[in-house]
Design an enzyme around this catalytic site. Structure first.
Site, PDB file in Angstrom:
ATOM      1  N   HIS A 260      77.261 -42.415  13.121  1.00 25.86           N
ATOM      2  CA  HIS A 260      77.102 -41.754  10.995  1.00 25.86           C
ATOM      3  C   HIS A 260      78.490 -41.333  10.819  1.00 25.86           C
ATOM      4  O   HIS A 260      78.786 -39.648  11.008  1.00 25.86           O
ATOM      5  CB  HIS A 260      75.836 -40.500  10.532  1.00 25.86           C
ATOM      6  CG  HIS A 260      76.288 -40.561   9.049  1.00 25.86           C
ATOM      7  ND1 HIS A 260      75.343 -41.161   8.468  1.00 25.86           N
ATOM      8  CD2 HIS A 260      76.036 -39.049   8.448  1.00 25.86           C
ATOM      9  CE1 HIS A 260      76.366 -41.059   7.487  1.00 25.86           C
ATOM     10  NE2 HIS A 260      76.311 -39.231   7.086  1.00 25.86           N
ATOM     11  N   ASP A 262      80.965 -39.507   7.600  1.00 26.92           N
ATOM     12  CA  ASP A 262      80.394 -39.283   6.126  1.00 26.92           C
ATOM     13  C   ASP A 262      82.420 -39.993   5.357  1.00 26.92           C
ATOM     14  O   ASP A 262      83.164 -39.198   5.429  1.00 26.92           O
ATOM     15  CB  ASP A 262      79.915 -38.168   6.096  1.00 26.92           C
ATOM     16  CG  ASP A 262      78.829 -37.873   5.721  1.00 26.92           C
ATOM     17  OD1 ASP A 262      78.328 -38.479   5.540  1.00 26.92           O
ATOM     18  OD2 ASP A 262      78.779 -36.494   6.226  1.00 26.92           O
ATOM     19  N   ASP A 369      71.747 -40.907   4.651  1.00 30.61           N
ATOM     20  CA  ASP A 369      72.082 -39.493   4.191  1.00 30.61           C
ATOM     21  C   ASP A 369      72.983 -39.807   2.803  1.00 30.61           C
ATOM     22  O   ASP A 369      74.382 -39.357   2.807  1.00 30.61           O
ATOM     23  CB  ASP A 369      73.203 -39.345   5.212  1.00 30.61           C
ATOM     24  CG  ASP A 369      73.561 -37.775   5.123  1.00 30.61           C
ATOM     25  OD1 ASP A 369      73.272 -36.571   4.461  1.00 30.61           O
ATOM     26  OD2 ASP A 369      75.334 -37.233   5.045  1.00 30.61           O
TER      27      ASP A 369
END
Length: 999
Positions: A260, A262, A369
Site C-alpha cells: 500500500h 499513500d 485505506d
C-alpha cells in the site's frame, strides 16, 4: 551420555531463546551474529547530489565525487546518486554474496541500466543479493548505482509521521560493504522466531505452546553458532514440529503480498514515484513464490513512463499470475467526497488501463485505506464488472466495533457485493505468529466464514513483501495449533469465501468510518477546486457532445479530456481531496485544479464557438443550461464597454440559447418583482429616514428578514405563510468552535468540540441594502470574527426564485478553530436527508445510540435537507462537504479548517423546501460519432419515463458504466423519444449512435 531432563522455568526459557536470536545482545556468540560471515569494503564509492529527479541515463553521466561511509547528504527532497564499484574476493566462490547497504532515505539499486532492488532501513531491505552462489566463471568486478531519495518511507515529517516535513533534514550513509550471507542461519532464525511466537501467542495454558518452547530450547542446546555442522540437527527438530499437521476444520488464511502506497500523502507526486519502483523491484525468485497485488493504475503508469524495463517485467509477472492488478480504479480514491460521475471515471480509467497494459480487468475492488464508503459504491462496482470488495479501514472506528469481517453489502439501489475485511485489521502484516493468531481470534464471522485474507508487506510508504515474511508464512503452511496458511491471489480468496457464503449476513447502506470526520472540511480550497473541476469537466463534455452532434467539422477533444480527468482523479486520492496531505502536495493539487480550469475553459470556448455558428445575438456568446430541466433565471449579461446588466432569461433543458440582443434585456416580469424594505425605527420617529437597520427581501415566493447584524430572523413561504426559522431563534448565525483533536490534526474533529460553541455576534448598523429590487434584491454586511479574521456576506433574492443565496467572502487566519453557520428550522424530524453520489440518504438527527452520536459530523455533497410532511428547509452549497443536523439545527461550513488559512469566496443557498434533481452526464464514446448519456433516479422510487432527444440519434443501446453495450439493450426510438424504466436510485447509461452529419 545425554543430559538428564530438567525442569524449565517459562520466563527464563523464553528469554534464553530470545537472546539466542537477538540483534542487540550477545551477538558475539549468538546465532544472529553469524547471519553474515566474511566481509570486505566496496572497492570505490562516489556520489553527486541533485535537487531534481533525473532519469538513469542522465544521472550516470554526471560528475561523481569520492564519497565514504559516514558521509552526510541532503537536504530533504534532494536525491543522492552513488556509484558503487565492487570486487568480490576469490575465496567466496560457492557462497551467497550480498551488498550490505544502510542509509537514511529510500534507495534504489540499478544494475546494467535497470532497477533491481529497493533499499530502505524502515522497510528492512538493507542488502542486495549479488549472487545466491558465486560461480567459478562469474565476474568478480562490477559497478552498481544506488539512487537515494532524501525522504523516508513515510516522508520526512519532523518528529512524527503526521508532522510537516523538515526541509533541512540531512541523511547519512552508515554501511556499504560486501558480505557472505549464511542462508542456513537465516532459516534457523526464522524457525526460532516462529517457535517463540507460538509459545507466547498460545500462552501457558496451551499444550502446543509448551511443545513450541521446548523445541526452541532444545534447538539452542544442539546448535553451536560457531559450528555450522550442528545446524542440520537443529533444523530437523524444527521440521518435526512444523510438520505436525492441523485438522481439516482449521481456519484457512490466504496470504497475499501487498504494497500500500499513500500516493501524495507524505511526498510530492514527482518525488513519490521512487517508492513504486522500490516496492516492486526485487529478485525474480521472490516474485516466483507468491502472488502480489497492485491496486492503483496511476502508479503503474508512472512506472511505465519512468522505469519501462521494470514495467515490462511486471507485465511478464502478471502473465504468470505472480503480479496481480486489483482495485480497478485510477487511484485509491476517497470513498466519500468524489461525485458519482468521478467515481465512475475512476473505474473507467483504471479498468481500461489494466486491460490495455495487463490483458484483463480487475474482478475485485480494493480500497483498504480511505475514510468511509458511500452507499452507492456497490452499484458503481456492479456497473464496472466487479462483485467483490476488500477493505479494512472500519477497524479504526473510534466508537463502535463493526460487527462483521465477511458479509454482503447492499447499496442504495439494492445492489449487493461480497465484502471482506482482513480480521488482522491491517494491510501491512509481516508474517508473525501474533498476526496469524489475531486473524483467527478477531474474526467476527466465526461459524459463517472459515477463510480470511492476510495482506503482508510494508505499506503506507511502500516497501512491499520481503523474503523473510515469505519464509515465515511458508513455514506455517499447515502446523498443528495454528490456522492453515496458503499463498493465494485475491481471486482464490474470494472464490473460497463465495463457495461457503450461505450463512453470511448483509449490511445495508453506507459504511461510515467513525473517525477522521475532519477530512470533510480540511483544506477548503482543495474542496472547492474539486467541486469546480467536476463541474467544468461535466460542462465541457456536454457542450462538446452538442457541438459534435451539430457540426461535422467539430472534433471531440477526447485526448484532452482524458488528461484533465486523470488529473482530477489523481487529486481525488484519499489523502489529497481530503486535505490530509503535506503542504507541497496541496500546492500541487491547486496547480492541477488551475490547469483543469484553464484548459477546461478553453475547451468550453471551442465548443461554444462551434455552437454559435449561425446563431443570432452577440458573436461568440451563448447562455448554456447544463441541468436537465428548463430554467428561467436572472443573469448578469455583458453590455458594450465592459458593463453588465441584469436580465431574466430562459434556457431549455441540457441546452443553450443565444444572448438576447441589448434591446430586449429588460423584459416584462411574469411574476412579482423583488421588493427591498428597510425597516423604520418606530422609537426614533420623526424623522422617518432613520432605520433600525433590518432589511426585508420579498419576491412573492419567499420573504426574508435580516436583523441589523445580518442574521435571518424570518424565512417565510409566502403562499402558505409558513415560517421556516425556529421560534425565538435566528438563522445565518456564525459560530466558532475549538478544533483540537486527540492526534490526527488534519484528519479529525472530535465530538467534544460541540461543547466549545461560541456565537459570533455582529455589530448593529453594518447591514446595508445592495441591489434595490426589481429583478434582484440584496443586502450585505461585515462580520468581525476575531481580531485576525473577518467575513463579508451578500444575501441575494431574485425574481421568481424559491431560494435565497448567501455570497460569502471569508478572511480566515485562525489556528485550531472551526467556523460553522447555523440555521435552526421550525421543522421536527428524526431524520435529515443528505445528497450523496447519484442519490441521497437519511441519517439521524438524534443521539439515541452510540451509532447515532458517532455521526455528530457527517459528509454530504450539494445539499442537506430537514423536512416533515409537506414542508422543510434545505441548505445547498457549491464547494462544501462537512455538515450536520442536530435536532432541528442545520449546520454547514463557511471557510473550512485552519489547514486552509486565507481568503475564500463561496455561495450557499437556503430554499424553504427540498428538491432532488435528476442530473445527466454526456460524453463521447470511443466509437465513431457516439455519445454516452448517464441518468439516475434521484427521488428513490420506481418510475417509467420518456427521454426526449433533440439530437440526431440513429440508435440507442443500454451499456454498463465501462461503456460496454448490452447485447440485449437495444431500445426502440419513437418520435425522438426513448422509454426508460428506473428502480430507486438506479444509474442507467445509454450509448447513443448519432446519424451521419449533413455535408
Amino acid at each position: 551420555m545425554a543430559a538428564a531432563p530438567a525442569l524449565k522455568h517459562w520466563r527464563t526459557t523464553v528469554e534464553r531463546v530470545e537472546k539466542f536470536v537477538s540483534p542487540l545482545y550477545f551477538t558475539d556468540c549468538n546465532l544472529r551474529g553469524r547471519l553474515f560471515g566474511a566481509s570486505c569494503p566496496v572497492a570505490a564509492l562516489s556520489s553527486f547530489l541533485t535537487p531534481d529527479r533525473l532519469p538513469y541515463q542522465e544521472a550516470v553521466q554526471r560528475d561523481f565525487r569520492p564519497a565514504q561511509v559516514g558521509c552526510s547528504f541532503g537536504p530533504t527532497w534532494w536525491t543522492c546518486w552513488f556509484r558503487v564499484e565492487l570486487t568480490i574476493p576469490e575465496a567466496w566462490v560457492g557462497q551467497e554474496v550480498h551488498l550490505c547497504w544502510e542509509s537514511d532515505g529510500e534507495g534504489l539499486v540499478w544494475r546494467d541500466g535497470e532497477p533491481v532492488q529497493g533499499l530502505t532501513k524502515e522497510g528492512k531491505k538493507t542488502s542486495y543479493v549479488l549472487t545466491d552462489r558465486l560461480g567459478e566463471r562469474d565476474p568478480r568486478s562490477l559497478t552498481l548505482y544506488v539512487e537515494v531519495a532524501c525522504n523516508g518511507l513515510l516522508g520526512a515529517g519532523k518528529g512524527s509521521i503526521i508532522a510537516a516535513p523538515d526541509p533541512e533534514k540531512m541523511f547519512q550513509l552508515s554501511r556499504a560493504e560486501l558480505a557472505v550471507f549464511h542462508r542456513d542461519v537465516h532459516m534457523l532464525l526464522v524457525d526460532l522466531e516462529l517457535l517463540l511466537g507460538i509459545a507466547k501467542g498460545l500462552g501457558k495454558d496451551n499444550q502446543r505452546s509448551f511443545q513450541a518452547l521446548y523445541t526452541a530450547n532444545q534447538m539452542v542446546n544442539v546448535c553451536d553458532p560457531a559450528q555450522p555442522e550442528t545446524f542440520p540437527v537443529a533444523q530437523a527438530l524444527a521440521s518435526r514440529f512444523f510438520g505436525q499437521r492441523g485438522g481439516e476444520s482449521q481456519h484457512t488464511i490466504h496470504a497475499t503480498g501487498h504494497c500500500h502506497i499513500d500516493t501524495g500523502r507524505t511526498v510530492s507526486w514527482a518525488w513519490g514515484q521512487v517508492p513504486y519502483a522500490l516496492s516492486w523491484v526485487g529478485p525474480s525468485s521472490l516474485w516466483a513464490q507468491l502472488p502480489s497485488t497492485c491496486p492503483q493504475a496511476q502508479q503503474l503508469e508512472w512506472v511505465k513512463n519512468r522505469y519501462p524495463g521494470l514495467h515490462s517485467r511486471l507485465q511478464e509477472f502478471a502473465r504468470r499470475g505472480q503480479f496481480v492488478p486489483v482495485g480497478g480504479t485510477w487511484v485509491e480514491m476517497d470513498g466519500n467526497l468524489p461525485s458519482g460521475e468521478a467515481m465512475v471515471r475512476q473505474f473507467l480509467q483504471g479498468q481500461n488501463f489494466f486491460l490495455q497494459e495487463f490483458g484483463k480487468m480487475c474482478s475485485e475492488f480494493w480500497l483498504p485505506d480511505t475514510f468511509g464508503y458511500s452507499a452507492q459504491l456497490p452499484q458503481i462496482m456492479h456497473g464496472c464488472g466487479i462483485r467483490r470488495f476488500l477493505t479494512q479501514k472500519l477497524s479504526w472506528n473510534l466508537v463502535n466495533s463493526f460487527p462483521h469481517h465477511t458479509f454482503f453489502w447492499e447499496g442504495l439501489d439494492g445492489s449487493r457485493v461480497l465484502v471482506h475485511f482482513p480480521p488482522g485489521d491491517s494491510y501491512g502484516m509481516q508474517g508473525s505468529v501474533e498476526e496469524v493468531l489475531k486473524t483467527v481470534a478477531n474474526n467476527r464471522d466465526k461459524g459463517r466464514a472459515n477463510h480470511s485474507a492476510f495482506l503482508f508487506g510494508f505499506g503506507d510508504g511502500g516497501g512491499g513483501p520481503t523474503q523473510t515474511m515469505l519464509d515465515r508464512l511458508k513455514r506455517l503452511s499447515n502446523t498443528d495449533g495454528l490456522p492453515r496458511v496458503q499463498l493465494s491471489s485475491p481471486r482464490q480468496l474470494f472464490s473460497a469465501l463465495e463457495s461457503d457464503s450461505g450463512q453470511l449476513c448483509t449490511w445495508v447502506g453506507e459504511l461510515f468510518l467513525e473517525l477522521h470526520n475532519g477530512t470533510y472540511t480540511t483544506h477548503a480550497q482543495i474542496k472547492k477546486g474539486n467541486r469546480e473541476c467536476e463541474r467544468i469537466l461535466h460542462d465541457v463534455e456536454l457542450l462538446s457532445s452538442l457541438a459534435l452532434a451539430r457540426s461535422a467539422q467539430f472534433l471531440y477533444p477526447a485526448a484532452q479530456l482524458q488528461h484533465l480527468w486523470r488529473l482530477l482523479l489523481l487529486n481525488q486520492f484519499h489523502d489529497v481531496v481530503t486535505g490530509s496531505c503535506i503542504q507541497i502536495v496541496a500546492e500541487e493539487a491547486m496547480c492541477h485544479y488551475e490547469d483543469i480550469r484553464s484548459h477546461g475553459n478553453t475547451l468550453l470556448s471551442t465548443a461554444a464557438a462551434a455552437l454559435c455558428a449561425g446563431e443570432p445575438g452577440p458573436e461568440g456568446l451563448l447562455i448554456v443550461n447544463t441541468l436537465p430541466w428548463k430554467r428561467t433565471e436572472v443573469m448578469a449579461l455583458p453590455k458594450p464597454g465592459g458593463a453588465h446588466s441584469l436580465a431574466l432569461v430562459t434556457v431549455p433543458s441540457m441546452g443553450y440559447a443565444p444572448v438576447p440582443p441589448p434591446t430586449s434585456l429588460q423584459p416584462l416580469l411574469p411574476q412579482q418583482p423583488v421588493f427591498v424594505l428597510q425597516e423604520v425605527n418606530s422609537a426614533s420617529r420623526p424623522p422617518p429616514t432613520k432605520t433600525d437597520g433590518s432589511v426585508t427581501l420579498d419576491n412573492g415566493i419567499i420573504r426574508v428578514k435580516l436583523d441589523p447584524t445580518g442574521r435571518l430572523t424570518s424565512l417565510v413561504l409566502v403562499a402558505s405563510g409558513r415560517e421556516a426559522i425556529a421560534e425565538g431563534a435566528v438563522g445565518n448565525q456564525f459560530v466558532l468552535f475549538d478544533d483540537v483533536p486527540l492526534y490526527w490534526d488534519a484528519w479529525d474533529v472530535m465530538d467534544y468540540h460541540l461543547e466549545t460553541r461560541k456565537p459570533v455576534l455582529g455589530q448593529a448598523g453594518t447591514l446595508a441594502v445592495g441591489t434595490e429590487g426589481g429583478l434582484r434584491g440584496s443586502a450585505w454586511f461585515l462580520l468581525q470574527i476575531s481580531p485576525n479574521s473577518r467575513l463579508s456576506q451578500e444575501v441575494v433574492l431574485d425574481v421568481g426564485c424559491p431560494y435565497v443565496r448567501f455570497h460569502t467572502e471569508v478572511h480566515w487566519h485562525e489556528a485550531h478553530k472551526f467556523l460553522k453557520v447555523e440555521f435552526p428550522a421550525r421543522v421536527r424530524s428524526s431524520q435529515a436527508t443528505y445528497e450523496i453520489q447519484f442519490g441521497h440518504l437519511q441519517r439521524p438527527t438524534h443521539y439515541n445510540t452510540s451509532w447515532d452520536w458517532a455521526r455528530f459530523e457527517v459528509w454530504a455533497h450539494r445539499w442537506m435537507d430537514l423536512s416533515e410532511h409537506g414542508f422543510g428547509l434545505a441548505l445547498l452549497n457549491d464547494c462544501k462537504y462537512g455538515a450536520s443536523v442536530q435536532g432541528s439545527i442545520l449546520m454547514g461550513y463557511p471557510p473550512g479548517l485552519g489547514a486552509g488559512m486565507g481568503t475564500w469566496v463561496f455561495p450557499a443557498t437556503t430554499p424553504p423546501a427540498s428538491a432532488c434533481p435528476v442530473p445527466l452526464q454526456a460524453e463521447s464514446s470511443p466509437q465513431r460519432r457516439s455519445l454516452v448519456l448517464r441518468l439516475y433516479e434521484a427521488h428513490g422510487s420506481h418510475v417509467d419515463c420518456w427521454l426526449h432527444l433533440s439530437l440526431p440519434v440513429q440508435e440507442a443501446i443500454l451499456c454498463d458504466l465501462l461503456e460496454r453495450p448490452d447485447p440485449a439493450g437495444h431500445l426502440p426510438l419513437r418520435d425522438s423519444r426513448l422509454k426508460l424504466t428506473f428502480s430507486p436510485f438506479q444509474v442507467l447509461s445509454l450509448l447513443l449512435v448519432l446519424q451521419p452529419p449533413p455535408h
